[in-house]
Motif scaffolding. Structure first.
Motif, PDB file in Angstrom:
ATOM      1  N   LEU A 126      -7.363  -7.811  14.484  1.00 35.04           N
ATOM      2  CA  LEU A 126      -7.645  -8.851  13.504  1.00 35.04           C
ATOM      3  C   LEU A 126      -7.278  -8.325  12.131  1.00 35.04           C
ATOM      4  O   LEU A 126      -7.611  -7.194  11.783  1.00 35.04           O
ATOM      5  N   LYS A 127      -6.587  -9.152  11.352  1.00 43.47           N
ATOM      6  CA  LYS A 127      -6.190  -8.742  10.012  1.00 43.47           C
ATOM      7  C   LYS A 127      -6.474  -9.888   9.063  1.00 43.47           C
ATOM      8  O   LYS A 127      -6.215 -11.049   9.383  1.00 43.47           O
ATOM      9  N   GLY A 128      -7.012  -9.564   7.921  1.00 39.55           N
ATOM     10  CA  GLY A 128      -7.308 -10.607   6.947  1.00 39.55           C
ATOM     11  C   GLY A 128      -7.431 -10.041   5.553  1.00 39.55           C
ATOM     12  O   GLY A 128      -7.620  -8.845   5.351  1.00 39.55           O
ATOM     13  N   ASP A 129      -7.292 -10.913   4.599  1.00 38.15           N
ATOM     14  CA  ASP A 129      -7.433 -10.559   3.192  1.00 38.15           C
ATOM     15  C   ASP A 129      -8.510 -11.441   2.579  1.00 38.15           C
ATOM     16  O   ASP A 129      -8.548 -12.646   2.837  1.00 38.15           O
ATOM     17  N   ILE A 130      -9.363 -10.849   1.779  1.00 37.50           N
ATOM     18  CA  ILE A 130     -10.390 -11.592   1.066  1.00 37.50           C
ATOM     19  C   ILE A 130     -10.278 -11.232  -0.408  1.00 37.50           C
ATOM     20  O   ILE A 130     -10.248 -10.058  -0.769  1.00 37.50           O
ATOM     21  N   VAL A 159     -12.619  -8.728  -6.737  1.00 34.77           N
ATOM     22  CA  VAL A 159     -12.693  -7.886  -5.545  1.00 34.77           C
ATOM     23  C   VAL A 159     -11.598  -8.313  -4.578  1.00 34.77           C
ATOM     24  O   VAL A 159     -11.407  -9.505  -4.336  1.00 34.77           O
ATOM     25  N   TYR A 160     -10.869  -7.336  -4.054  1.00 34.85           N
ATOM     26  CA  TYR A 160      -9.848  -7.598  -3.042  1.00 34.85           C
ATOM     27  C   TYR A 160     -10.130  -6.720  -1.836  1.00 34.85           C
ATOM     28  O   TYR A 160     -10.277  -5.499  -1.974  1.00 34.85           O
ATOM     29  N   LEU A 161     -10.246  -7.318  -0.669  1.00 36.35           N
ATOM     30  CA  LEU A 161     -10.471  -6.571   0.568  1.00 36.35           C
ATOM     31  C   LEU A 161      -9.327  -6.828   1.523  1.00 36.35           C
ATOM     32  O   LEU A 161      -8.979  -7.981   1.792  1.00 36.35           O
ATOM     33  N   ASP A 162      -8.731  -5.762   2.022  1.00 37.38           N
ATOM     34  CA  ASP A 162      -7.695  -5.847   3.050  1.00 37.38           C
ATOM     35  C   ASP A 162      -8.351  -5.369   4.338  1.00 37.38           C
ATOM     36  O   ASP A 162      -8.632  -4.177   4.485  1.00 37.38           O
TER      37      ASP A 162
END
Length: 74
Positions: free
Chosen positions: A27-31, A41-44
């Motif tokens: 699973l891959k996602g960006d928030i 805030v950036y979450l990879d």
């Protein structure tokens, strides 16, 4: 299961979990959390979900292929 609709087949959560652990799922996602157009805030996110047995089998397969590629028979 080929040709069967999921509407006519009962699938339990245990069946789904068993299939996921047997094959493995990535699973891959960006928030991105931002206020007024400013990114705060950036979450990879990257998640690998698989059973230990599946990971060991995949590792062994990769090692075998690597050894076959690096052995020079000439």
């Amino acid at each position: 299961m080929a040709g069967e609709s999921l509407q006519t087949k009962d699938v339990s959560l245990l069946d789904v979990l068993d299939a996921v652990l047997e094959k493995g799922v990535v699973l891959k996602g960006d928030i991105t959390i931002s206020i007024a157009g400013v990114d705060l805030v950036y979450l990879d996110l990257r998640v690998l979900l698989a059973s230990v047995e599946t990971l060991v089998q995949a590792r062994d397969k990769e090692l075998k292929e690597f050894r076959e590629e690096t052995i020079d028979f000439s």
